[in-house]
Design a protein around this motif. Structure first.
Motif, short mmCIF file in Angstrom:
data_model
loop_
_atom_site.label_atom_id
_atom_site.label_comp_id
_atom_site.label_asym_id
_atom_site.label_seq_id
_atom_site.Cartn_x
_atom_site.Cartn_y
_atom_site.Cartn_z
N GLU A 157 0.82 -1.20 0.00
CA GLU A 157 0.00 0.00 0.00
C GLU A 157 0.85 1.26 0.00
N LYS A 158 0.30 2.31 -0.59
CA LYS A 158 0.93 3.63 -0.55
C LYS A 158 0.48 4.32 0.74
N TRP A 159 1.36 5.16 1.28
CA TRP A 159 1.08 5.89 2.52
C TRP A 159 1.27 7.38 2.27
N SER B 77 0.20 13.19 6.40
CA SER B 77 -0.93 14.05 6.75
C SER B 77 -0.52 15.51 6.91
N ASP C 24 5.48 5.56 -1.87
CA ASP C 24 5.11 4.45 -2.73
C ASP C 24 6.20 3.39 -2.63
N ASP D 214 -0.74 7.99 6.90
CA ASP D 214 -1.92 7.13 6.85
C ASP D 214 -1.95 6.46 5.48
N ILE D 215 -2.68 5.35 5.39
CA ILE D 215 -2.81 4.66 4.11
C ILE D 215 -3.47 5.61 3.11
N ALA D 216 -2.86 5.72 1.94
CA ALA D 216 -3.40 6.60 0.89
C ALA D 216 -4.45 5.83 0.09
N GLU D 217 -5.47 6.53 -0.30
CA GLU D 217 -6.55 5.89 -1.06
C GLU D 217 -6.33 6.04 -2.54
#
Length: 53
Positions: free
Chosen positions: A2-4, A7, A14, A50-53
């Motif tokens: 997952e990409k983060w 904030s 990535d 945080d986990i990027a969407e």
């Protein structure tokens, strides 16, 4: 993997790219980054991601 996202500034970590300027090889999962790794753009601590969407 997952990409983060940071904030604080919006930087996206990535794992397919890594953070080569700071010695992090591509393919390095976010969870495998050392606890003292910081955002390369703004210097925010890893806990600010945080986990990027």
């Amino acid at each position: 993997m997952e990409k983060w996202g940071c904030s604080v500034c919006g930087y996206i970590y990535d794992p397919e790219i890594g953070d080569p300027e700071n010695g992090i090889r591509r393919g390095t999962d976010f969870d495998d980054l050392s606890d003292d790794w910081v955002c390369p753009d703004c210097g925010a601590d890893k806990e600010n991601f945080d986990i990027a969407e």
